[in-house]
Write a protein that holds these residues in place. Structure first.
Motif, PDB file in Angstrom:
ATOM      1  N   ASP A  78      19.893   4.744   2.489  1.00  0.00           N
ATOM      2  CA  ASP A  78      19.530   3.325   2.482  1.00  0.00           C
ATOM      3  C   ASP A  78      19.789   2.692   1.109  1.00  0.00           C
ATOM      4  N   VAL A  79      21.068   2.609   0.741  1.00  0.00           N
ATOM      5  CA  VAL A  79      21.379   2.087  -0.592  1.00  0.00           C
ATOM      6  C   VAL A  79      21.079   0.598  -0.732  1.00  0.00           C
ATOM      7  N   LEU A  80      20.845  -0.104   0.386  1.00  0.00           N
ATOM      8  CA  LEU A  80      20.604  -1.550   0.284  1.00  0.00           C
ATOM      9  C   LEU A  80      19.125  -1.909   0.305  1.00  0.00           C
ATOM     10  N   SER A  81      18.273  -0.905   0.270  1.00  0.00           N
ATOM     11  CA  SER A  81      16.833  -1.163   0.305  1.00  0.00           C
ATOM     12  C   SER A  81      16.396  -1.986  -0.911  1.00  0.00           C
ATOM     13  N   GLY A  82      15.412  -2.865  -0.679  1.00  0.00           N
ATOM     14  CA  GLY A  82      14.916  -3.699  -1.774  1.00  0.00           C
ATOM     15  C   GLY A  82      13.666  -3.138  -2.436  1.00  0.00           C
ATOM     16  N   TYR A  83      13.119  -2.033  -1.892  1.00  0.00           N
ATOM     17  CA  TYR A  83      11.891  -1.433  -2.433  1.00  0.00           C
ATOM     18  C   TYR A  83      12.284  -0.244  -3.303  1.00  0.00           C
ATOM     19  N   ARG A  84      12.092  -0.371  -4.612  1.00  0.00           N
ATOM     20  CA  ARG A  84      12.557   0.650  -5.540  1.00  0.00           C
ATOM     21  C   ARG A  84      11.615   0.790  -6.710  1.00  0.00           C
ATOM     22  N   ALA A  85      11.680   1.923  -7.378  1.00  0.00           N
ATOM     23  CA  ALA A  85      10.986   2.094  -8.649  1.00  0.00           C
ATOM     24  C   ALA A  85      11.984   2.635  -9.652  1.00  0.00           C
ATOM     25  N   GLU A  92       6.374   9.882 -11.209  1.00  0.00           N
ATOM     26  CA  GLU A  92       5.186  10.493 -11.833  1.00  0.00           C
ATOM     27  C   GLU A  92       5.347  11.998 -11.978  1.00  0.00           C
ATOM     28  N   LYS A  93       5.949  12.612 -10.961  1.00  0.00           N
ATOM     29  CA  LYS A  93       6.133  14.070 -11.002  1.00  0.00           C
ATOM     30  C   LYS A  93       7.383  14.476 -11.758  1.00  0.00           C
ATOM     31  N   ASP A  94       8.076  13.496 -12.331  1.00  0.00           N
ATOM     32  CA  ASP A  94       9.312  13.722 -13.068  1.00  0.00           C
ATOM     33  C   ASP A  94      10.384  14.421 -12.231  1.00  0.00           C
ATOM     34  N   LEU A  95      10.496  13.962 -10.977  1.00  0.00           N
ATOM     35  CA  LEU A  95      11.547  14.512 -10.112  1.00  0.00           C
ATOM     36  C   LEU A  95      12.714  13.549  -9.983  1.00  0.00           C
ATOM     37  N   ALA A  96      12.492  12.280 -10.384  1.00  0.00           N
ATOM     38  CA  ALA A  96      13.554  11.274 -10.280  1.00  0.00           C
ATOM     39  C   ALA A  96      13.333  10.188 -11.321  1.00  0.00           C
ATOM     40  N   ASP A  97      14.410   9.445 -11.612  1.00  0.00           N
ATOM     41  CA  ASP A  97      14.318   8.328 -12.552  1.00  0.00           C
ATOM     42  C   ASP A  97      14.416   6.995 -11.822  1.00  0.00           C
ATOM     43  N   HIS A  98      14.915   7.051 -10.612  1.00  0.00           N
ATOM     44  CA  HIS A  98      15.117   5.850  -9.798  1.00  0.00           C
ATOM     45  C   HIS A  98      14.839   6.250  -8.356  1.00  0.00           C
ATOM     46  N   VAL A  99      13.864   5.605  -7.742  1.00  0.00           N
ATOM     47  CA  VAL A  99      13.472   5.982  -6.385  1.00  0.00           C
ATOM     48  C   VAL A  99      13.757   4.827  -5.427  1.00  0.00           C
ATOM     49  N   ILE A 100      14.365   5.161  -4.301  1.00  0.00           N
ATOM     50  CA  ILE A 100      14.694   4.158  -3.292  1.00  0.00           C
ATOM     51  C   ILE A 100      13.794   4.373  -2.075  1.00  0.00           C
ATOM     52  N   GLY A 101      13.178   3.306  -1.598  1.00  0.00           N
ATOM     53  CA  GLY A 101      12.377   3.384  -0.380  1.00  0.00           C
ATOM     54  C   GLY A 101      13.288   3.280   0.832  1.00  0.00           C
ATOM     55  N   ASN A 102      13.350   4.339   1.619  1.00  0.00           N
ATOM     56  CA  ASN A 102      14.241   4.380   2.780  1.00  0.00           C
ATOM     57  C   ASN A 102      13.578   3.747   4.002  1.00  0.00           C
ATOM     58  N   ARG A 103      14.148   2.636   4.454  1.00  0.00           N
ATOM     59  CA  ARG A 103      13.546   1.854   5.543  1.00  0.00           C
ATOM     60  C   ARG A 103      13.811   2.420   6.928  1.00  0.00           C
ATOM     61  N   PHE A 104      14.796   3.311   7.035  1.00  0.00           N
ATOM     62  CA  PHE A 104      15.185   3.755   8.373  1.00  0.00           C
ATOM     63  C   PHE A 104      14.216   4.760   8.973  1.00  0.00           C
ATOM     64  N   GLU A 137       0.821  -1.220   0.000  1.00  0.00           N
ATOM     65  CA  GLU A 137       0.000   0.000   0.000  1.00  0.00           C
ATOM     66  C   GLU A 137       0.856   1.272   0.000  1.00  0.00           C
ATOM     67  N   GLU A 138       2.177   1.130   0.169  1.00  0.00           N
ATOM     68  CA  GLU A 138       3.029   2.326   0.103  1.00  0.00           C
ATOM     69  C   GLU A 138       3.696   2.498  -1.255  1.00  0.00           C
ATOM     70  N   VAL A 139       3.259   1.692  -2.237  1.00  0.00           N
ATOM     71  CA  VAL A 139       3.919   1.747  -3.545  1.00  0.00           C
ATOM     72  C   VAL A 139       3.801   3.137  -4.178  1.00  0.00           C
ATOM     73  N   HIS A 140       2.708   3.844  -3.871  1.00  0.00           N
ATOM     74  CA  HIS A 140       2.565   5.199  -4.431  1.00  0.00           C
ATOM     75  C   HIS A 140       3.701   6.120  -3.987  1.00  0.00           C
ATOM     76  N   LYS A 141       4.283   5.815  -2.814  1.00  0.00           N
ATOM     77  CA  LYS A 141       5.382   6.660  -2.324  1.00  0.00           C
ATOM     78  C   LYS A 141       6.616   6.550  -3.210  1.00  0.00           C
ATOM     79  N   VAL A 142       6.935   5.296  -3.652  1.00  0.00           N
ATOM     80  CA  VAL A 142       8.112   5.167  -4.520  1.00  0.00           C
ATOM     81  C   VAL A 142       7.795   5.577  -5.960  1.00  0.00           C
ATOM     82  N   LEU A 143       6.500   5.593  -6.311  1.00  0.00           N
ATOM     83  CA  LEU A 143       6.142   5.967  -7.688  1.00  0.00           C
ATOM     84  C   LEU A 143       6.035   7.481  -7.877  1.00  0.00           C
ATOM     85  N   GLU A 144       5.689   8.160  -6.781  1.00  0.00           N
ATOM     86  CA  GLU A 144       5.382   9.586  -6.893  1.00  0.00           C
ATOM     87  C   GLU A 144       6.486  10.439  -7.532  1.00  0.00           C
ATOM     88  N   PRO A 145       7.751  10.327  -7.061  1.00  0.00           N
ATOM     89  CA  PRO A 145       8.796  11.166  -7.682  1.00  0.00           C
ATOM     90  C   PRO A 145       8.954  10.909  -9.179  1.00  0.00           C
TER      91      PRO A 145
END
Ligand SMILES: Nc1nc2c(ncn2[C@@H]2O[C@H](COP(=O)(O)OP(=O)(O)O)[C@@H](O)[C@H]2O)c(=O)[nH]1
Ligand SMILES: [Mg+2]
Length: 298
Positions: A143-150, A98-110, A88-96
């Motif tokens: 969090d470069v080792l995070s497994g949640y990314r877009a 969608e808004k064209d602020l990033a090409d690769h988004v990392i979900g920070n677990r900390f 349910e948090e997938v929109h968080k990694v997709l948002e940047p």
């Protein structure tokens, strides 16, 4: 924007059902890349509506590389099959993206993690490796080792994944940066995993550390050499200070003094090499860009 969720799995029968179901319920296509699980992972994934392929090689990295070449969606979301990252948090990694602020988004677990989601060793290892990453690359990621990314198509079709195992997250990040794409981090929550981890903390931790340093050559060959120089100068400072200290007390360490000179000179040489590499690297990049521009203008 077409999004495909990619889940590498190896014996994840406890978690995979929930992961596939949650993403399916949100309307996403799910591709499970299985590493030859000997439990019911593939069966459960298919039953819940995922497309399942079996990877041709070994390791999480190889599985992800295979998914990258098999797919052609606008965006790929990477996630573990163990239920540790909430769908349910997938929109968080997709948002940047969608808004064209990033090409690769990392979900920070900390930002928020459940008690027990990290073992103590795991947390320490993560902190050390992230610190080392920031020091070596001069880029503030937590969090470069995070497994949640877009990742956008331009990114996943352009990165070269050569590491087959758990170094893949670092390699993905470094490749993205080295190829000039934008990386950003967003806070996500992290839960305790279902089933057993496939990561062997000490062995894989060292491998990841080694990969962080080795991959620096692709991002900035100059920094790679500067770090060597810094190590030698640091050694030279320690031995040099000791030699001076002893000299004031009336003891002369001739051999150690020679070694100090050697360390310092080596260090300085590495810095000069680094500087030359920097100039060479920059010129090459500029040339490449101008050639690309010329071709486009033709
Ligand atoms: N296809 C494939 N998946 C793997 C392999 N090794 C680990 N995985 C999967 O990669 C994901 C991350 O591994 P995990 O054990 O959760 O590592 P951690 O999150 O770093 O503790 C999980 O879904 C694993 O099942 C492998 O060799 N092949
Ligand atoms: Mg996991």
């Amino acid at each position: 924007m077409k999004v495909t969720v990619v889940v590498p799995t190896l014996n994840e029968e406890k978690g995979i059902g929930g992961v596939v179901r949650d993403f399916k319920n949100l309307g996403y296509e799910v591709l499970v890349v299985d590493g030859g699980s000997r439990d019911r992972t593939r069966e459960i994934a298919e039953k819940n509506g995922a497309r399942v392929i079996i990877q041709s090689g070994k390791g999480k990295g190889q599985a992800i590389a295979e998914a990258f070449s098999a797919l052609d969606s606008d965006v790929i979301v990477l996630v573990d099959g163990d239920g540790s990252y909430p769908a349910e948090e997938v929109h968080k990694v997709l948002e940047p993206i969608e808004k064209d602020l990033a090409d690769h988004v990392i979900g920070n677990r900390f930002h928020s993690y459940e008690k027990g989601a990290f073992t103590r060793l795991n947390l320490l290892g993560n902190k050390i490796l992230n610190f080392f990453f920031r020091f070596a690359y001069g880029i503030s990621l937590s969090d470069v080792l995070s497994g949640y990314r877009a990742l956008k198509r331009e990114v996943y079709k352009n990165v070269e994944i050569k590491k087959s195992g758990f170094e893949v997250e670092v390699e993905l990040t470094v490749e993205t940066l080295a190829k000039g794409f934008r990386v950003s981090e967003v806070p996500i929550s992290y839960r305790k995993r279902e089933g057993k981890t496939k990561l062997r903390p000490i062995r894989d931790g060292f491998r990841i550390g080694k990969a962080i340093y080795e991959l620096l050559r692709r991002y900035s060959p100059a920094r790679y050499i500067y770090i060597l120089g810094a190590i030698f100068i640091f050694l030279g400072l320690i031995t040099g200070l000791y030699v001076l200290y002893a000299w004031f007390k009336g003891i002369t360490h001739i051999l150690l003094a020679m070694l100090t000179t050697l360390f310092i000179l080596m260090g300085v040489q590495f810095f000069v090499f680094g500087l030359m590499t920097h100039l060479l690297f920059r010129t090459t990049i500029e040339l490449r860009r101008e050639i690309k521009d010329l071709i486009r203008k033709r």
